[in-house]
Design an enzyme around this catalytic site. Structure first.
Site, short mmCIF file in Angstrom:
data_model
loop_
_atom_site.label_atom_id
_atom_site.label_comp_id
_atom_site.label_asym_id
_atom_site.label_seq_id
_atom_site.Cartn_x
_atom_site.Cartn_y
_atom_site.Cartn_z
N LYS A 188 36.12 0.66 -7.35
CA LYS A 188 35.33 1.89 -7.24
C LYS A 188 34.81 2.09 -5.82
O LYS A 188 34.49 3.21 -5.42
CB LYS A 188 34.16 1.87 -8.22
N PHE A 213 27.58 4.18 -20.34
CA PHE A 213 26.32 4.71 -20.86
C PHE A 213 26.44 4.83 -22.37
O PHE A 213 27.50 5.16 -22.90
CB PHE A 213 26.02 6.09 -20.27
#
Length: 402
Positions: A326, A390
């Site tokens: 990332k 999440f």
């Protein structure tokens, strides 16, 4: 239980518009993060992202297709075309009925939503295009891939935030292993780099304004990216019989739920998913050489993930390598695990470990070998890919050479 292998891979992301381009960028430790070029960027606090440059939809699709394809669908079709071409499979007859597509996405057609909310609320229009719903729905990309390639078997979309791709690929793996399908096209796609998409993430206060520096003591948040990764998963004996090039074997998969907090990660939940993937594949911890980390660059994720890895692997945690790509291609949210799986395949096939770039200063709470700044040559036996979303939804894949 049948064995499952990968016989095709495709991608488009900020590092490259194909797998070879992407892997070259990963080997070179290149950064795909830069200034955003989107409407109303001056109204954003966060003005950087891993945006795909030199991309024009009119070069790839005709006007009728563009009316139906949101940007995330376009990316999925481009990546699927590369993956299926590499696999050499034509989906006809009985095979078409035993082949499907499972895709991951979090936002779906977010660009289409953003544009049409503007049209109605800002510009005062009373009508929108009749294809808005089929263009923005989360299953649009999966549906168009199935129609493009005559995939008549199980096809659907998984939406589990940042774990969507890994969950999708895990489902495809399970379907083939159990005998429900013989071939599955799977992966994920995301395009959230529009004004509304970035503004929403700003509200969470987890975004960096300058760079993504996972595991570094100087890290200050995540950076959004966009793109897609797609793969052809195939039953091993079938792939072997037709002489297909096998990129890797999917050896294990597990998922878990933290059942704790909507945004804060849990070490226990992450550890259960990692340990579960090892158990599912019958893999001893000592065989794992590389983990592609979830590694978002936020303080909460990075230290929690390192603690979970340490818990599962014990003393061996000091011997394995773990990097976050990332730092190069940004966080593709629902598409991120698919692009990151390419780094696992590169590690197994080429013996090249993708680096964590932007690493500046060690963090005592992230005291693992995070392959800082430069790629490394190493021969490994097992690679793993972590995804922790999440909502406390975790999904981990384990790959080996077939």
């Amino acid at each position: 239980m049948r064995r499952v292998v990968i016989t095709g891979a495709g991608t488009i992301n900020a590092l490259g518009q194909s797998v070879p381009e992407t892997l070259k960028a990963m080997r070179e430790g290149r950064c795909g993060i830069g200034p955003l070029d989107i409407r109303d960027v001056d109204r954003l606090t966060v003005q950087i992202g891993a945006q795909i440059k030199d991309y024009a939809e009119t070069d790839r699709f005709n006007r009728q297709q563009i009316a139906l394809y949101d940007r995330f669908t376009q990316f999925a079709l481009i990546a699927a075309e590369e993956a299926i071409a590499q696999s050499g499979i034509s989906f006809q007859g009985e095979l078409a009925q035993r082949a499907g597509v499972v895709m991951g996405t979090s936002g779906g057609g977010l660009s289409t939503q953003d544009e049409n909310y503007r049209a109605v609320y800002e510009e005062g229009k009373n009508r929108v295009h009749p294809f808005v719903v089929p263009k923005l729905m989360n299953n649009a990309a999966a549906s168009h891939v199935s129609m493009q390639y005559n995939l008549q078997g199980p096809s659907f979309t998984v939406a589990t935030a940042c774990a969507s791709s890994n969950h999708a690929m895990g489902q495809a793996f399970s379907m083939i292993r159990s005998g429900l399908a013989d071939v599955m096209v799977t992966g994920g796609s995301e395009s959230m780099l529009c004004f509304g998409g970035v503004k929403a993430w700003e509200g969470l206060r987890v975004m960096s304004r300058d760079a993504c520096r996972p595991f570094s003591a100087t890290r200050n948040g995540m950076v959004q990216g966009e793109g897609a990764g797609m793969f052809v998963f195939e039953e091993y004996e079938r792939a072997k019989a037709r002489g297909a090039e096998i990129l890797a074997e999917v050896a294990g998969f597990a998922m878990s739920s933290d059942a704790a907090d909507i945004v804060m990660p849990s070490k226990k939940g992450a550890a259960r998913a990692i340990a579960g993937a090892l158990k599912d594949g019958g893999i001893a911890t000592e065989r794992v050489g590389y983990i592609n980390a979830h590694g978002t660059g936020t303080a909460a994720n990075d230290k929690t993930e390192c603690a979970a890895v340490a818990d599962v692997f014990g003393h061996h945690a000091n011997d394995l390598m773990m990097s976050s790509t990332k730092s190069m291609h940004g966080h593709l949210i629902g598409g991120t695990g698919a692009v990151e799986l390419l780094a696992c395949i590169m590690a197994l096939r080429d013996g090249i470990i993708a680096p964590t770039i932007g690493y500046e200063e060690p963090d005592p709470e992230c005291a693992l070998d995070v392959v800082p700044n430069e790629a490394r040559e190493a021969q490994i036996e097992v690679a793993m890919s972590n995804a922790f979303a999440f909502g406390g939804l975790n999904a981990v894949l384990a790959l080996t050479n077939a």
